[in-house]
Design an enzyme around this catalytic site. Structure first.
Site, mmCIF file in Angstrom:
data_model
loop_
_atom_site.group_PDB
_atom_site.id
_atom_site.type_symbol
_atom_site.label_atom_id
_atom_site.label_comp_id
_atom_site.label_asym_id
_atom_site.label_seq_id
_atom_site.Cartn_x
_atom_site.Cartn_y
_atom_site.Cartn_z
ATOM 1 N N LYS A 74 0.840 -1.072 0.081
ATOM 2 C CA LYS A 74 -0.183 0.092 0.051
ATOM 3 C C LYS A 74 0.745 1.176 0.048
ATOM 4 C CE LYS A 74 -4.338 1.216 0.160
ATOM 5 N NZ LYS A 74 -5.597 0.624 0.087
ATOM 6 N N SER A 82 -8.353 -5.712 -10.041
ATOM 7 C CA SER A 82 -6.986 -5.321 -10.551
ATOM 8 C C SER A 82 -6.141 -6.684 -10.796
ATOM 9 C CB SER A 82 -6.338 -4.693 -9.250
ATOM 10 O OG SER A 82 -6.752 -3.403 -9.219
HETATM 11 N N1 LIG Z 1 -11.171 2.449 -4.683
HETATM 12 C C1 LIG Z 1 -10.964 1.258 -4.352
HETATM 13 O O1 LIG Z 1 -10.979 0.330 -5.258
HETATM 14 C C2 LIG Z 1 -11.105 0.693 -3.016
HETATM 15 C C3 LIG Z 1 -11.344 1.382 -2.044
HETATM 16 N N2 LIG Z 1 -11.175 0.754 -0.896
HETATM 17 C C4 LIG Z 1 -11.751 1.635 0.213
HETATM 18 O O2 LIG Z 1 -12.871 2.524 0.220
HETATM 19 C C5 LIG Z 1 -12.948 3.652 1.136
HETATM 20 C C6 LIG Z 1 -13.242 4.676 0.074
HETATM 21 O O3 LIG Z 1 -12.615 4.676 -1.057
HETATM 22 P P1 LIG Z 1 -12.699 5.373 -2.465
HETATM 23 O O4 LIG Z 1 -14.216 5.196 -2.804
HETATM 24 O O5 LIG Z 1 -12.008 4.753 -3.503
HETATM 25 O O6 LIG Z 1 -12.408 6.784 -2.174
HETATM 26 P P2 LIG Z 1 -12.579 8.169 -2.853
HETATM 27 O O7 LIG Z 1 -11.709 8.825 -2.926
HETATM 28 O O8 LIG Z 1 -13.113 7.857 -4.342
HETATM 29 O O9 LIG Z 1 -13.997 8.625 -2.164
HETATM 30 C C7 LIG Z 1 -13.915 8.978 -0.770
HETATM 31 C C8 LIG Z 1 -15.123 9.277 -0.177
HETATM 32 O O10 LIG Z 1 -14.924 9.498 1.360
HETATM 33 C C9 LIG Z 1 -15.452 10.782 1.743
HETATM 34 N N3 LIG Z 1 -14.323 11.273 2.806
HETATM 35 C C10 LIG Z 1 -13.161 11.464 2.831
HETATM 36 N N4 LIG Z 1 -12.794 11.604 4.139
HETATM 37 C C11 LIG Z 1 -13.834 11.592 4.830
HETATM 38 C C12 LIG Z 1 -14.249 11.892 6.298
HETATM 39 N N5 LIG Z 1 -13.106 12.060 7.005
HETATM 40 N N6 LIG Z 1 -15.324 11.516 6.839
HETATM 41 C C13 LIG Z 1 -16.414 11.190 5.785
HETATM 42 N N7 LIG Z 1 -16.199 10.988 4.538
HETATM 43 C C14 LIG Z 1 -14.970 11.240 4.150
HETATM 44 C C15 LIG Z 1 -15.110 11.675 0.234
HETATM 45 O O11 LIG Z 1 -15.713 13.004 0.472
HETATM 46 C C16 LIG Z 1 -15.466 10.724 -0.514
HETATM 47 O O12 LIG Z 1 -16.941 10.796 -0.945
HETATM 48 C C17 LIG Z 1 -11.477 3.935 1.657
HETATM 49 O O13 LIG Z 1 -11.386 3.175 2.794
HETATM 50 C C18 LIG Z 1 -10.697 2.880 0.646
HETATM 51 O O14 LIG Z 1 -9.448 2.497 1.273
HETATM 52 C C19 LIG Z 1 -11.332 -0.358 -0.549
HETATM 53 C C20 LIG Z 1 -10.896 -1.281 -1.575
HETATM 54 C C21 LIG Z 1 -10.682 -0.861 -3.004
HETATM 55 O O1 LIG Z 2 -6.760 -2.690 -6.562
HETATM 56 C C1 LIG Z 2 -5.927 -2.933 -5.891
HETATM 57 O O2 LIG Z 2 -4.753 -3.572 -6.316
HETATM 58 C C2 LIG Z 2 -5.823 -2.432 -4.505
HETATM 59 C C3 LIG Z 2 -7.121 -2.057 -4.037
HETATM 60 C C4 LIG Z 2 -6.762 -1.258 -2.613
HETATM 61 O O3 LIG Z 2 -5.958 -0.521 -2.562
HETATM 62 C C5 LIG Z 2 -7.623 -2.005 -1.439
HETATM 63 O O4 LIG Z 2 -8.671 -2.990 -1.556
HETATM 64 O O5 LIG Z 2 -7.649 -1.434 -0.335
#
Ligand SMILES: NC(=O)C1=CN([C@@H]2O[C@H](COP(=O)(O)OP(=O)(O)OC[C@H]3O[C@@H](n4cnc5c(N)ncnc54)[C@H](O)[C@@H]3O)[C@@H](O)[C@H]2O)C=CC1
Ligand SMILES: O=C(O)CCC(=O)C(=O)O
Length: 426
Positions: free
Chosen positions: A118, A360
């Protein structure tokens, strides 16, 4: 009553929000339950490699700003390490270490040939220009280029990073390597070797877990009231999938607040109005806080934003029968125990959010073979992988009488421990 992994003493208050300490604790318990000796825990409690870098970037006003970044490689016994890169002001070294351990567990649960990695950069991309973000993305790759690569460690998107950032990173790595190298990174745009279905993969995986969890609870998803914290990649696609499945999404939020409508929100409208950082609530006057959002009366609650959102302070007020963690680390260990004791079915992050890394992996396989799959093929394969992962965790929880988080760790840690043993490391 099931066996829970956590019981903190009162003077350990800060430790409860320490995501690295809490994940180490569950790994220790999981290894004990599986009968592994202490050396295995000693190996797995920390990443095998952690690089901290300082990245100079020329800003638009011609000043030079130095950013701090990290890349953590938890364990490469099974194969190359893999995991996203986060751009967020709250990134810390400890958080990135914990996130890399969770990636190892995810790879174990859905049986991918990877260990966990990560990355993170301390920055606020919402306040940076397109050109500054490009400079930062390229600078990060230059700084970590010696330890990453398609057979070493493969980055991907995470919070506040996207396919454009992956494209810049891939281009920078290809220049350093003097070789067009799409398999260096995943989550790329389709035209640069991205995979169909990667953008929505995390939410697809969460949806599959929700459907399976709902069956266990005798709940029909199309009658369910759902609350989702976070409206970014994971949260917004999830809202769309559940809305399309007939569920009523009654609450969503972003970093600035939440929206609530007991009759169901207009998800298509909100998707249309959100910005590329998952912000939408700024457009509305009547918002609620993230704290209130998490306590709304609903059937399914999905934290899909950041860590430590459900803690001992609000766990007794959670009003859902199922909690599915799309985010990494949204629930503390004490809160996990409270929810479990209250009979709430909690599907943990290392299982629920594994759809992203699964697709991925599919993207990396397609890059390696230079042969690309249809969206239907990706979806079908993802469904099989997630279902198998869900069932192995659920069945472990039932047969070993442990909660789903501990069960997921038991399933996830085993492959890594075995691979390390066969290699003669322990
Ligand atoms: N993008 C991916 O493929 C993956 C994401 N995740 C996890 O999912 C979660 C969200 O990631 P994404 O949707 O990719 O990120 P993103 O950047 O697309 O969206 C993040 C969202 O969380 C909100 N946010 C940020 N800080 C915040 C706070 N302090 N309180 C409330 N809301 C807040 C933002 O305004 C936004 O709506 C994270 O924990 C990430 O590690 C897990 C697996 C894969
Ligand atoms: O797509 C990947 O390789 C990693 C996604 C990721 O960072 C997560 O699952 O938290």
């Amino acid at each position: 009553m099931v066996d829970n992994q956590a019981s903190d003493s009162p003077n350990e208050n800060n430790d409860k929000l320490d995501v690295l300490k809490s994940t180490q604790k569950v790994i220790h318990t999981a290894l004990d339950k599986l009968g592994y000796p202490d050396e295995v825990y000693e190996l797995l409690k920390e990443p095998v490699r952690m690089m901290a870098v300082r990245i100079p970037v020329r800003m638009d006003d011609d000043s030079i700003k130095i950013f701090t970044g990290f890349r953590s490689q938890h364990n490469d016994a099974v194969g190359p390490t893999k995991g996203g890169v986060r751009f967020h002001p709250d990134v810390t070294e400890k958080e990135v270490k914990a996130l890399s351990i969770w990636m190892s567990l995810k790879a174990g649960i859905v049986d991918l040939p990877y260990g966990g990695g990560k990355g993170g950069i301390v920055c606020d991309p919402r306040e940076m220009s397109f050109r500054e973000l490009e400079g930062l993305s390229r600078g990060y790759v230059r700084s970590i280029s010696q330890i990453v690569g398609p057979t070493k460690d493969i980055p991907a998107p995470d919070v506040f990073t996207n396919s454009q950032i992956m494209a810049w990173m891939m281009d920078e790595y290809s220049r350093i390597d003097e070789f067009n190298n799409p398999g260096f990174i995943t989550g790329k745009p389709l035209v640069l070797g991205g995979s169909h279905g990667r953008e929505s993969a995390t939410a697809k995986g969460v949806t599959i877990c929700i459907q399976e969890a709902a069956k266990k609870k005798g709940l029909d998803v199309k009658d369910a009231r759902v609350v989702i914290q976070g409206f970014g990649n994971a949260g917004s696609f999830l809202a769309k999938f559940l809305n399309d499945a007939g569920a009523k999404v009654i609450g969503i939020s972003d970093a600035y607040g939440g929206l609530h409508d007991p009759d169901g929100l207009d998800i298509d409208y909100l998707l249309d109005r959100r910005d590329s950082f998952g912000t939408v609530t700024k457009l509305f006057k009547n918002t609620i806080s993230n704290t209130d959002l998490l306590e709304l009366d609903c059937d399914i609650l999905v934290p899909a934003a950041v860590e430590n959102q459900i803690t001992e302070d609000n766990a007794y007020n959670i009003n859902a029968s199922i909690v599915v963690e799309a985010a990494n680390g949204p629930t503390t260990l004490t809160a996990t125990k409270i929810l479990s004791d209250r009979g709430i079915l909690l599907v943990p992050d290392v299982l629920a959010s594994a759809g992203g890394v699964t697709v991925s992996y599919f993207e990396w396989v397609q890059n390696n073979q230079g042969y690309y799959w249809s969206e239907e093929e990706v979806e079908e394969k993802l469904y099989k992988v997630m279902l198998k992962g869900f069932n192995s965790v659920y069945n472990t929880a039932e047969t070993r009488r442990v909660d789903m988080r501990l069960a997921a760790y038991m399933v996830g840690v085993r492959k890594m421990a075995e691979a390390a043993r066969f290699r003669g490391w322990i």
